[in-house]
Design a protein around this motif. Structure first.
Motif, PDB file in Angstrom:
ATOM      1  N   LYS A  89       0.835  -1.207   0.000  1.00 52.16           N
ATOM      2  CA  LYS A  89       0.000   0.000   0.000  1.00 52.16           C
ATOM      3  C   LYS A  89       0.871   1.259   0.000  1.00 52.16           C
ATOM      4  CE  LYS A  89      -3.868  -2.186   2.364  1.00 52.16           C
ATOM      5  NZ  LYS A  89      -4.600  -2.313   3.628  1.00 52.16           N
ATOM      6  N   ILE A  90       1.913   1.259   0.800  1.00 49.71           N
ATOM      7  CA  ILE A  90       2.836   2.401   0.831  1.00 49.71           C
ATOM      8  C   ILE A  90       3.541   2.529  -0.521  1.00 49.71           C
ATOM      9  CG2 ILE A  90       4.957   3.320   1.873  1.00 49.71           C
ATOM     10  CD1 ILE A  90       3.998   1.933   4.522  1.00 49.71           C
ATOM     11  N   ASN A  91       3.959   1.395  -1.061  1.00 50.58           N
ATOM     12  CA  ASN A  91       4.652   1.431  -2.345  1.00 50.58           C
ATOM     13  C   ASN A  91       3.734   1.826  -3.500  1.00 50.58           C
ATOM     14  OD1 ASN A  91       7.113   0.849  -1.193  1.00 50.58           O
ATOM     15  ND2 ASN A  91       6.901  -1.339  -1.479  1.00 50.58           N
ATOM     16  N   ASP A  92       2.440   1.546  -3.376  1.00 49.79           N
ATOM     17  CA  ASP A  92       1.489   2.022  -4.384  1.00 49.79           C
ATOM     18  C   ASP A  92       1.485   3.551  -4.423  1.00 49.79           C
ATOM     19  OD1 ASP A  92       0.726  -0.570  -5.056  1.00 49.79           O
ATOM     20  OD2 ASP A  92      -1.143  -0.512  -3.893  1.00 49.79           O
ATOM     21  N   VAL A  93       1.509   4.162  -3.252  1.00 50.90           N
ATOM     22  CA  VAL A  93       1.544   5.626  -3.176  1.00 50.90           C
ATOM     23  C   VAL A  93       2.872   6.131  -3.738  1.00 50.90           C
ATOM     24  CG1 VAL A  93       1.471   7.626  -1.618  1.00 50.90           C
ATOM     25  CG2 VAL A  93      -0.035   5.663  -1.211  1.00 50.90           C
ATOM     26  N   ARG A  94       3.964   5.444  -3.424  1.00 47.29           N
ATOM     27  CA  ARG A  94       5.282   5.827  -3.933  1.00 47.29           C
ATOM     28  C   ARG A  94       5.308   5.733  -5.464  1.00 47.29           C
ATOM     29  NH1 ARG A  94       9.912   6.279  -1.048  1.00 47.29           N
ATOM     30  NH2 ARG A  94       9.090   4.979   0.603  1.00 47.29           N
ATOM     31  N   PHE A  95       4.730   4.679  -6.010  1.00 45.22           N
ATOM     32  CA  PHE A  95       4.684   4.506  -7.457  1.00 45.22           C
ATOM     33  C   PHE A  95       3.890   5.634  -8.106  1.00 45.22           C
ATOM     34  CE2 PHE A  95       2.366   2.423 -11.078  1.00 45.22           C
ATOM     35  CZ  PHE A  95       3.422   2.497 -11.975  1.00 45.22           C
ATOM     36  N   ALA A  96       2.752   5.996  -7.512  1.00 48.42           N
ATOM     37  CA  ALA A  96       1.939   7.098  -8.045  1.00 48.42           C
ATOM     38  C   ALA A  96       2.724   8.415  -7.977  1.00 48.42           C
ATOM     39  CB  ALA A  96       0.628   7.214  -7.268  1.00 48.42           C
ATOM     40  N   LEU A  97       3.471   8.605  -6.918  1.00 56.49           N
ATOM     41  CA  LEU A  97       4.284   9.812  -6.766  1.00 56.49           C
ATOM     42  C   LEU A  97       5.375   9.865  -7.836  1.00 56.49           C
ATOM     43  CD1 LEU A  97       4.944  12.373  -5.141  1.00 56.49           C
ATOM     44  CD2 LEU A  97       6.303  10.935  -3.593  1.00 56.49           C
ATOM     45  N   ILE A  98       6.002   8.741  -8.106  1.00 58.08           N
ATOM     46  CA  ILE A  98       7.034   8.689  -9.146  1.00 58.08           C
ATOM     47  C   ILE A  98       6.420   9.005 -10.506  1.00 58.08           C
ATOM     48  CG2 ILE A  98       8.576   7.148 -10.427  1.00 58.08           C
ATOM     49  CD1 ILE A  98       9.093   5.739  -7.704  1.00 58.08           C
ATOM     50  N   LYS A  99       5.261   8.411 -10.793  1.00 56.52           N
ATOM     51  CA  LYS A  99       4.588   8.681 -12.066  1.00 56.52           C
ATOM     52  C   LYS A  99       4.271  10.175 -12.200  1.00 56.52           C
ATOM     53  CE  LYS A  99       1.138   6.276 -13.344  1.00 56.52           C
ATOM     54  NZ  LYS A  99      -0.084   5.482 -13.439  1.00 56.52           N
ATOM     55  N   TYR A 101       5.789  12.652 -10.729  1.00 61.62           N
ATOM     56  CA  TYR A 101       7.045  13.389 -10.914  1.00 61.62           C
ATOM     57  C   TYR A 101       7.566  13.252 -12.344  1.00 61.62           C
ATOM     58  CZ  TYR A 101      11.957  14.365 -11.079  1.00 61.62           C
ATOM     59  OH  TYR A 101      13.185  14.833 -11.475  1.00 61.62           O
ATOM     60  N   VAL A 102       7.588  12.031 -12.864  1.00 61.06           N
ATOM     61  CA  VAL A 102       8.138  11.794 -14.199  1.00 61.06           C
ATOM     62  C   VAL A 102       7.349  12.581 -15.248  1.00 61.06           C
ATOM     63  CG1 VAL A 102       8.489  10.035 -15.985  1.00 61.06           C
ATOM     64  CG2 VAL A 102       9.220   9.596 -13.640  1.00 61.06           C
ATOM     65  N   LYS A 103       6.041  12.641 -15.081  1.00 55.55           N
ATOM     66  CA  LYS A 103       5.213  13.385 -16.039  1.00 55.55           C
ATOM     67  C   LYS A 103       5.591  14.860 -16.095  1.00 55.55           C
ATOM     68  CE  LYS A 103       0.982  10.676 -16.179  1.00 55.55           C
ATOM     69  NZ  LYS A 103      -0.443  10.632 -15.831  1.00 55.55           N
ATOM     70  N   GLU A 110       9.396  25.052  -8.400  1.00 58.89           N
ATOM     71  CA  GLU A 110       9.967  25.013  -7.051  1.00 58.89           C
ATOM     72  C   GLU A 110       8.977  24.372  -6.075  1.00 58.89           C
ATOM     73  OE1 GLU A 110      13.035  25.943  -5.820  1.00 58.89           O
ATOM     74  OE2 GLU A 110      13.668  26.283  -7.889  1.00 58.89           O
ATOM     75  N   GLU A 111       7.716  24.750  -6.197  1.00 61.58           N
ATOM     76  CA  GLU A 111       6.686  24.226  -5.296  1.00 61.58           C
ATOM     77  C   GLU A 111       6.486  22.726  -5.506  1.00 61.58           C
ATOM     78  OE1 GLU A 111       6.198  26.983  -7.305  1.00 61.58           O
ATOM     79  OE2 GLU A 111       6.486  28.442  -5.700  1.00 61.58           O
ATOM     80  N   GLN A 112       6.492  22.278  -6.763  1.00 64.76           N
ATOM     81  CA  GLN A 112       6.342  20.848  -7.048  1.00 64.76           C
ATOM     82  C   GLN A 112       7.526  20.062  -6.498  1.00 64.76           C
ATOM     83  OE1 GLN A 112       5.854  21.355 -11.300  1.00 64.76           O
ATOM     84  NE2 GLN A 112       3.784  20.511 -11.218  1.00 64.76           N
ATOM     85  N   ALA A 113       8.729  20.600  -6.665  1.00 67.01           N
ATOM     86  CA  ALA A 113       9.930  19.926  -6.156  1.00 67.01           C
ATOM     87  C   ALA A 113       9.863  19.800  -4.636  1.00 67.01           C
ATOM     88  CB  ALA A 113      11.185  20.679  -6.586  1.00 67.01           C
ATOM     89  N   ASP A 114       9.447  20.878  -3.984  1.00 67.26           N
ATOM     90  CA  ASP A 114       9.317  20.877  -2.523  1.00 67.26           C
ATOM     91  C   ASP A 114       8.283  19.848  -2.078  1.00 67.26           C
ATOM     92  OD1 ASP A 114       9.915  22.131   0.122  1.00 67.26           O
ATOM     93  OD2 ASP A 114       7.777  22.635   0.003  1.00 67.26           O
ATOM     94  N   ARG A 119       6.775  14.613   0.275  1.00 67.22           N
ATOM     95  CA  ARG A 119       5.918  13.427   0.207  1.00 67.22           C
ATOM     96  C   ARG A 119       6.758  12.156   0.136  1.00 67.22           C
ATOM     97  NH1 ARG A 119       1.889  14.199  -4.452  1.00 67.22           N
ATOM     98  NH2 ARG A 119       3.541  15.462  -5.322  1.00 67.22           N
ATOM     99  N   TRP A 120       7.892  12.199  -0.578  1.00 73.48           N
ATOM    100  CA  TRP A 120       8.787  11.038  -0.660  1.00 73.48           C
ATOM    101  C   TRP A 120       9.316  10.682   0.724  1.00 73.48           C
ATOM    102  CZ3 TRP A 120       9.779   7.927  -4.781  1.00 73.48           C
ATOM    103  CH2 TRP A 120      10.810   7.001  -4.632  1.00 73.48           C
ATOM    104  N   LEU A 121       9.765  11.698   1.465  1.00 72.84           N
ATOM    105  CA  LEU A 121      10.297  11.445   2.808  1.00 72.84           C
ATOM    106  C   LEU A 121       9.200  10.993   3.769  1.00 72.84           C
ATOM    107  CD1 LEU A 121      12.869  14.366   3.043  1.00 72.84           C
ATOM    108  CD2 LEU A 121      13.340  11.925   2.682  1.00 72.84           C
TER     109      LEU A 121
END
Length: 174
Positions: A89-99, A101-103, A110-114, A119-121
C-alpha cells in the motif's frame, strides 16, 4: 549458497527494472491485438507485473535466509504476508508519486519539487512506522533475534530495490 542469494536478487531486480524500462520505451500495442491500450497503460501493466515478480522473489530470499522451524514458519508467514500487504500500500503511493514526478520532470516548479521531496520522505517515515508496528507482531511468533534478522533482510532487499528504482528516476533539473 546463502551468500549468493542477495546478489541473485539484486541481479534479478536489475534485469526486471531494465526490462520494464525497455518495454516502456518500446511498448506499443499492435493494431492486430484489438487492444487500444495507451503507452502509459502498457507501462503500468508491465510495472505491476514487475512488482509482483519482485514480491515473489523477495519472499524466496526471506525463506532461504530465515532459519525457521516448521512451527515458526506456520506462524511467521501469515504475519509476513500482512506486513507485505501493508508495505505494498505504501509502495502504491510511492509509485503514483514517481509517475506524477516523471510526467512533470521537465517542467517541475519550485513548489512541485518541494512537495515531491516532502511526500517522498513522508513515505520513508511510513515505512519506518510500519516496521516499528510489526516488530511486536513478529516477536509474538519468532524470537527477537530472528525478528531482527528478518528486518535486516527486509531492509537490505528494500535498499536494493530503492537503488534500482532511483537509478531510473530522472534528477530534478535546477
Amino acid at each position: 549458497m546463502k551468500k549468493n542469494i542477495p546478489f541473485r536478487f539484486c541481479f534479478a531486480t536489475a534485469v526486471l527494472v531494465a526490462t520494464t524500462v525497455l518495454n516502456a520505451q518500446q511498448a506499443a500495442p499492435s493494431p492486430a491485438s484489438g487492444m487500444n491500450m495507451t503507452d502509459e497503460q502498457v507501462n503500468d501493466a508491465n510495472i505491476q507485473l514487475m512488482r509482483q515478480d519482485i514480491r515473489s522473489e523477495r519472499k524466496r530470499v526471506v525463506a532461504a535466509n530465515m532459519p525457521l522451524t516448521d512451527t515458526e514458519a506456520t506462524k511467521f508467514w501469515p504475519v509476513h504476508d500482512r506486513y507485505i500487504a501493508e508495505t505494498v500500500k505504501i509502495n502504491d503511493v510511492r509509485f503514483a508519486l514517481i509517475k506524477e514526478y516523471v510526467k512533470s520532470s521537465d517542467t517541475t516548479t519550485e513548489e512541485q519539487a518541494d512537495s515531491f521531496i516532502k511526500r517522498w520522505l513522508a513515505l520513508d517515515q511510513d515505512n519506518t512506522q510500519l516496521r516499528l508496528k510489526y516488530i511486536p507482531e513478529f516477536e509474538k511468533v519468532i524470537s527477537s533475534k530472528k525478528t531482527a534478522m528478518f528486518f535486516q533482510i527486509d531492509r537490505r532487499i528494500g535498499m536494493m530495490i530503492e537503488l534500482q528504482l532511483a537509478s531510473q528516476v530522472p534528477l530534478v533539473k535546477p
